[in-house]
Design an enzyme around this catalytic site. Structure first.
Site, PDB file in Angstrom:
ATOM      1  N   CYS A   5      82.710  45.164  19.945  1.00 51.07           N
ATOM      2  CA  CYS A   5      81.276  44.873  19.839  1.00 51.07           C
ATOM      3  C   CYS A   5      80.990  43.429  20.233  1.00 51.07           C
ATOM      4  CB  CYS A   5      80.761  45.159  18.434  1.00 51.07           C
ATOM      5  SG  CYS A   5      81.457  44.063  17.199  1.00 51.07           S
ATOM      6  N   HIS A  63      75.134  32.065  20.933  1.00 49.68           N
ATOM      7  CA  HIS A  63      74.001  32.918  20.570  1.00 49.68           C
ATOM      8  C   HIS A  63      72.906  32.898  21.623  1.00 49.68           C
ATOM      9  CE1 HIS A  63      76.101  33.241  16.790  1.00 49.68           C
ATOM     10  NE2 HIS A  63      75.585  34.444  16.851  1.00 49.68           N
TER      11      HIS A  63
HETATM   12  C1  PEP Z   1      81.920  38.488  17.703  1.00 48.07           C
HETATM   13  O1  PEP Z   1      82.300  37.449  17.144  1.00 48.07           O
HETATM   14  O2  PEP Z   1      82.445  38.945  18.737  1.00 48.07           O
HETATM   15  C2  PEP Z   1      80.772  39.228  17.160  1.00 48.07           C
HETATM   16  C3  PEP Z   1      80.445  40.402  17.651  1.00 48.07           C
HETATM   17  O3  PEP Z   1      80.050  38.631  16.164  1.00 48.07           O
HETATM   18  P1  PEP Z   1      79.012  37.417  16.395  1.00 48.07           P
HETATM   19  O4  PEP Z   1      78.890  37.206  17.865  1.00 48.07           O
HETATM   20  O5  PEP Z   1      77.745  37.826  15.760  1.00 48.07           O
HETATM   21  O6  PEP Z   1      79.703  36.319  15.678  1.00 48.07           O
END
Ligand code: PEP
Ligand code: MG
Length: 556
Positions: A486, A186
């Site tokens: 995404c 994150h």
């Molecule tokens: C992913 O896991 O690629 C995603 C887009 O969700 P997050 O990064 O919020 O877990």
């Protein structure tokens, strides 16, 4: 003298500035007795620390003004409460060191507050913050949480949790450096969302001293400590060249021969929308709604509050598409009211859609808020569920959406290898797929996305990951559905061309990456992208895949 450290560059650009370290949680000060002759000195230290913290809180209150000033001044008064200080002094006189005496005195005061009605109980967090500030000062460790600074700085941390980063002031953070984390952690996602350079998985981050000047190259992963003038000039020149290369890019995402690949933005809430619009996003491909839930650890936000936030995002794209992901809690994004606290392995436990299936009232409220937010708007609303494992999961989500009367396309995120392997079966229940390549890499390689030591597996160029992307895209194409990406893979300009060649139909990323991806796509035809994709899949490692795709696209 200049020294160079090397981590993993996850967000392009160059940041040069002073280090401010993120304080870790204050340790519980050790128990144990002090000799009687030290009591006077410890009493003096305690008083000094209390006064310094109170003065600091008052100064910051004066700078902040408004409601924040009232809160900070109330905290300063808590710090100087005479009864509390008397309790500290009693404990020190009884042979307890200053830090421990403060810690224990605050604990008994805390109990009083917690039991004294709703208003005072709400002040417990403020009291804890005051205690942590005093204890940190006495123990000589940095204050927990974000640094207090009114000058721009480079933030250095072990890792950054979403709850910390929600409080960041983007105008002050020049860049990030973290010891842990990988390209999909994150901290990396946030850095890209803010458009600031970042380097993660830097084992020596702990050696970067508070106040040291560093230069961070978010492209190469280099961190220069005490950089020489020539280094700063060289980095600044390369950065300016990179920016100039994309300055002219505008319009919808398209290959050189006009094959359209919508470029969408990943957002965490209404505050990210302006940057998305400015970058020319054709809509939102991932609205991470969990950020709305982080404000209050005890309750989900009300339907009204959610509807208001959703509407602000939907209104920004009257002609576009907005894909909202329902709450994705658990693992690295725990929520006290939803996430079991005792799971041996939270990433493999009850998270994402699994949490919502266990708490259908939370999903119902969220879907009702979305239906309400979309009323009367022309935007194309789409909703998707995180962590769909199989057809039964997809069916449960689609049924919940129908029951809520939602007029929106319903989709499933492909984040677990089983969903990619059985994409055709999942698509019998939903209309589109969206590849969450961050989690898909984590689960394909059994490599925690937060652990720096296994960050090589988070490289989205891994051919095994590309195979799963291709399987999903083929299933969608054969079934007449769509399949976007995404995850962070979409933000890598070269990989974006490869994903297009694998059959992916849209790319969603942090807004700051959109101009770079748009410029890269515009350079190549669809056929070139397909050849690059085939070459990358034929490779045996991420490095080889990247080199093979680059060779095809550069015609060598
Ligand atoms: C992913 O896991 O690629 C995603 C887009 O969700 P997050 O990064 O919020 O877990
Ligand atoms: Mg995910």
């Amino acid at each position: 003298m200049e020294t160079t450290l090397r981590g993993v560059g996850v967000s392009h650009g160059v940041a040069i500035g002073e280090v401010r370290r993120m304080g870790t949680a204050v340790l519980e000060p050790p128990t144990g007795r002090i000799p009687a002759q030290d009591a006077e000195r410890e009493r003096g230290r305690a008083r000094q620390a209390v006064d310094a913290v109170a003065a600091d809180l008052t100064t910051r209150g004066g700078l902040a003004g408004g409601d924040a000033q009232a809160v900070l001044e109330a905290q300063a008064m808590m710090a100087q409460d005479p009864e509390l200080m008397a309790d500290v002094e009693r404990r020190v006189a009884g042979g307890v060191a200053a830090a421990r005496a403060v810690y224990d005195a605050f604990a008994s005061y805390r109990e009083l507050l917690a039991g004294a009605g709703e208003y005072l109980a709400g002040r417990v967090a403020d009291l804890d913050d005051v205690r942590d500030r005093i204890v940190a000062r006495l123990m000589g460790v940095p204050m927990p949480g974000l640094p207090d600074s009114d000058k721009p700085y480079v933030l250095v941390a072990r890792d950054l949790a979403p709850a910390d980063t929600a409080l960041l002031d983007p105008s002050l953070v020049l860049g990030f450096v973290t010891e842990e984390g990988g390209p999909t952690s994150h901290s990396a996602i946030l850095a890209r969302a803010l458009g600031v350079p970042a380097v993660v998985a830097l084992p020596d981050a702990a050696t970067l001293a508070e106040g040291a000047v560093i230069a961070v190259d978010g492209g190469t992963g280099d961190v220069f400590v005490d950089p020489a003038e020539e280094t700063k000039e060289r980095l600044a020149a390369a950065d300016a060249e990179r920016r100039a290369a994309v300055a002219g890019s505008a319009g919808p995402g398209s290959t050189a021969d006009g094959y359209l690949v919508p470029l969408l933005a990943n957002v965490g809430g209404p505050t990210d929308v302006a940057a998305a619009v400015e970058a020319g996003a054709e809509g939102v491909g991932l609205f991470r709604t969990e950020f709305l839930f982080l404000d209050d650890s005890e309750h989900a936000p009300s339907e009204e509050k959610q509807a208001e936030a959703y509407r602000q995002v939907l209104e920004a794209f009257p002609e576009g598409r907005v894909v909202v992901r329902v709450l994705d809690a658990g693992a690295d994004k725990p929520l006290a009211f939803l996430t079991p606290g005792d799971e041996p392995n939270p990433a493999l436990g009850v998270r994402g859609l699994r949490s919502l299936i266990g708490h259908p009232e939370i999903l119902r409220t969220q879907l009702a808020a979305l239906a309400r937010a979309a009323e009367g708007l022309s935007v194309r609303l789409e909703v998707m569920a995180p962590m769909v494992a199989d057809r039964a999961d997809a069916r449960a989500f689609a049924q919940a959406c129908r029951a809520a009367g939602l007029r929106a396309k319903v989709g499933a995120m492909v984040e677990i290898p089983s969903a990619a392997l059985r994409a055709r079966s999942v698509l019998r229940e939903v209309e589109f797929l969206s590849l969450g390549t961050n989690d898909l890499a984590q689960y394909t390689f059994a490599a925690d996305r937060q652990v720096g030591a296994v960050s090589r597996f988070q490289d989205p160029w891994q051919p095994a990951l590309l195979d799963l992307v291709a399987l999903s895209a083929e299933a969608a194409r054969d079934g007449g559905g769509s399949c976007g990406v995404c995850g962070e893979a979409a933000a890598d300009p070269l990989l974006a061309c490869v994903l297009t060649g694998l059959g992916v139909t849209s790319l969603s990323m942090g807004s700051a990456s959109i101009p770079y991806v748009r410029a890269a796509l515009a350079r190549y035809t669809l056929a070139q992208c397909e050849r690059a994709a085939a070459a990358a899949r034929a490779a045996d490692s991420a490095e080889e895949a990247r080199a093979a795709a680059r060779a095809v696209l550069s015609g060598k």
